[in-house]
Write an enzyme that holds these catalytic residues in place. Sequence first.
Site, PDB file in Angstrom:
ATOM      1  N   TYR A   1      -3.623  27.224 -34.986  1.00  0.00           N
ATOM      2  CA  TYR A   1      -2.405  26.541 -34.537  1.00  0.00           C
ATOM      3  C   TYR A   1      -1.771  25.782 -35.706  1.00  0.00           C
ATOM      4  CZ  TYR A   1       0.481  22.895 -32.486  1.00  0.00           C
ATOM      5  OH  TYR A   1       1.514  22.043 -32.208  1.00  0.00           O
TER       6      TYR A   1
HETATM    7  O1  LIG Z   1      -0.459  15.972 -32.674  1.00  0.00           O
HETATM    8  C1  LIG Z   1      -0.505  17.158 -32.698  1.00  0.00           C
HETATM    9  O2  LIG Z   1      -0.130  17.768 -33.666  1.00  0.00           O
HETATM   10  C2  LIG Z   1      -1.074  17.949 -31.564  1.00  0.00           C
HETATM   11  O3  LIG Z   1      -1.410  17.065 -30.502  1.00  0.00           O
HETATM   12  C3  LIG Z   1      -2.123  17.648 -29.459  1.00  0.00           C
HETATM   13  O4  LIG Z   1      -3.383  18.031 -29.947  1.00  0.00           O
HETATM   14  P1  LIG Z   1      -4.580  16.978 -29.822  1.00  0.00           P
HETATM   15  O5  LIG Z   1      -4.299  15.760 -30.623  1.00  0.00           O
HETATM   16  O6  LIG Z   1      -5.825  17.719 -30.133  1.00  0.00           O
HETATM   17  O7  LIG Z   1      -4.498  16.538 -28.291  1.00  0.00           O
HETATM   18  P2  LIG Z   1      -5.509  16.736 -27.084  1.00  0.00           P
HETATM   19  O8  LIG Z   1      -5.911  18.136 -26.935  1.00  0.00           O
HETATM   20  O9  LIG Z   1      -4.902  16.082 -25.931  1.00  0.00           O
HETATM   21  O10 LIG Z   1      -6.793  15.921 -27.565  1.00  0.00           O
HETATM   22  C4  LIG Z   1      -6.716  14.519 -27.730  1.00  0.00           C
HETATM   23  C5  LIG Z   1      -8.029  13.982 -28.181  1.00  0.00           C
HETATM   24  O11 LIG Z   1      -9.012  14.153 -27.150  1.00  0.00           O
HETATM   25  C6  LIG Z   1     -10.165  14.787 -27.662  1.00  0.00           C
HETATM   26  N1  LIG Z   1     -10.741  15.611 -26.578  1.00  0.00           N
HETATM   27  C7  LIG Z   1     -10.115  16.716 -26.133  1.00  0.00           C
HETATM   28  C8  LIG Z   1     -10.638  17.454 -25.112  1.00  0.00           C
HETATM   29  C9  LIG Z   1     -11.831  17.075 -24.516  1.00  0.00           C
HETATM   30  O12 LIG Z   1     -12.361  17.714 -23.585  1.00  0.00           O
HETATM   31  N2  LIG Z   1     -12.431  15.941 -24.971  1.00  0.00           N
HETATM   32  C10 LIG Z   1     -11.938  15.196 -25.993  1.00  0.00           C
HETATM   33  O13 LIG Z   1     -12.536  14.180 -26.367  1.00  0.00           O
HETATM   34  C11 LIG Z   1      -9.691  15.588 -28.855  1.00  0.00           C
HETATM   35  O14 LIG Z   1     -10.741  15.778 -29.772  1.00  0.00           O
HETATM   36  C12 LIG Z   1      -8.612  14.678 -29.393  1.00  0.00           C
HETATM   37  O15 LIG Z   1      -9.164  13.733 -30.245  1.00  0.00           O
HETATM   38  C13 LIG Z   1      -1.379  18.841 -28.889  1.00  0.00           C
HETATM   39  O16 LIG Z   1      -2.186  19.546 -27.968  1.00  0.00           O
HETATM   40  C14 LIG Z   1      -0.892  19.777 -29.945  1.00  0.00           C
HETATM   41  O17 LIG Z   1      -0.062  20.744 -29.359  1.00  0.00           O
HETATM   42  C15 LIG Z   1      -0.127  18.958 -30.956  1.00  0.00           C
HETATM   43  O18 LIG Z   1       0.450  19.691 -31.932  1.00  0.00           O
END
Ligand SMILES: O=C(O)[C@H]1O[C@H](OP(=O)(O)OP(=O)(O)OC[C@H]2O[C@@H](n3ccc(=O)[nH]c3=O)[C@H](O)[C@@H]2O)[C@H](O)[C@@H](O)[C@@H]1O
Length: 435
Positions: free
Chosen positions: A247
């Site tokens: 991504y």
């Molecule tokens: O800022 C960005 O660039 C990205 O932000 C999000 O990606 P992400 O930050 O990974 O968001 P989430 O998937 O909501 O995860 C948020 C946090 O929760 C954590 N997480 C996720 C899933 C889970 O089951 N448990 C958990 O602790 C992840 O490691 C992360 O630290 C979006 O999904 C992407 O499309 C976007 O581009």
Amino acid sequence: MSQMKHIDNNPSTPGKCKMEKSPYSRPRLHYSLAKLTFWSFVFIGSIFFFFFRSPSSSSPVPSDLSRRSLRTSSYGGPAWEKRVRASAKIRSRNGISVLVTGAAGFVGTHVSAALKRRGDGVLGLDNFNDYYDPSLKRARQALLERTGVYIVEGDINDVALLKKLFDIVPFTHVMHLAAQAGVRYAMENPSSYVHSNIAGLVSVLEVCKSANPQPAIVWASSSSVYGLNTKVPFSERDRTDHPASLYAATKKAGEEIAHTYSHIYGLSLTGLRFFTVYGPWGRPDMAYFFFTRDILKGKSISIFEAANHGTVARDFTYIDDIVKGCLAALDTAEKSTGSGGKKKGPAQLRVYNLGNTSPVPVSNLVSILERLLKMKAKRLIMKLPRNGDVQFTHANISLAQTELGYNPTTDLQTGLKKFVQWYLRYYGNGKKSTQ
Ligand SMILES: O=C(O)[C@H]1O[C@H](OP(=O)(O)OP(=O)(O)OC[C@H]2O[C@@H](n3ccc(=O)[nH]c3=O)[C@H](O)[C@@H]2O)[C@H](O)[C@@H](O)[C@@H]1O
């Protein structure tokens, strides 16, 4: 040896089948005939598949994508054109006309509504794919329809459709938000990222470059381009050459592609690196969203932690702050300089971080949700999987502050409160089924 014997006794080539008067001869003949029939069907079927498949199935859309209901749009006709024109009509002095791709998406809906509210012309485009619950996208569409924004149903890879839209409306701006989002899903369906974030971006830029006048383009990059960087806060000047997910790699590729189109064709291009955007009408594939759903259902949630119990944190950014940043990027975008597909002078090329500048550990996010939902989460602490997630993100926003007047004002507690209020209204206390 025994295998050789087996082959000798049971010829697989149908013509070589020797008739023997043995108790096994008839079944063997049946078996061979069945095999012959089977392979004939396979052969004829393949011929049909290759020579008589419909033109649409010969498109380079991978099969895993076609499953995701990328419907080809049906469009055209005076009534349809009238709808397109009405939606894109500018209603305020100095207003702009914007084609918003991904308008039924989370950020797309909010940006479209905000533009419409201030009197700009807005036309949406969205393929309504089923990466997450399409009924949520339909609900957003209904919301926009009530404000006078029409969303054309089609894919950004449909160049003919894009050209048609530019024939009808001389868009001054394109807000390109259509993309395959999500960091972890890239391991499951990599081709969808290439299809939307690379091929789709190129097809949008191809049409923009040939349009007369050329529009200015603002598009969604991502904080994920900072990848495995350890220096914080992340600044636009930092390197972005070690992404942690496909991504992120496709978003980084998008930034390079933007450079080429600006350089060759004089397109004005602004990439916005969004930092974990959240809020009402959000994306169900994001952690804050499915944590809320699972806490309400009494299901356990996985909270990631880094090696040696290291904290995983995100610079969660509230949707209203992001919308302000998007509008400011549109308002400060200079005109593209090319015409007739040719560059006439240097064009603006920008990249900005749009974050909140205050990272919050994921476990704190869960605590805030627990307080707001008045329910305890069943926490499962898990090691951060190696599937694209990075340990932390933190935006340096000084460039956006200076050049866009971007100034985020919503802390996570306040923003999540608004999200939870929306969630409970929309899903009725979690009783309505969610994906
Ligand atoms: O800022 C960005 O660039 C990205 O932000 C999000 O990606 P992400 O930050 O990974 O968001 P989430 O998937 O909501 O995860 C948020 C946090 O929760 C954590 N997480 C996720 C899933 C889970 O089951 N448990 C958990 O602790 C992840 O490691 C992360 O630290 C979006 O999904 C992407 O499309 C976007 O581009």
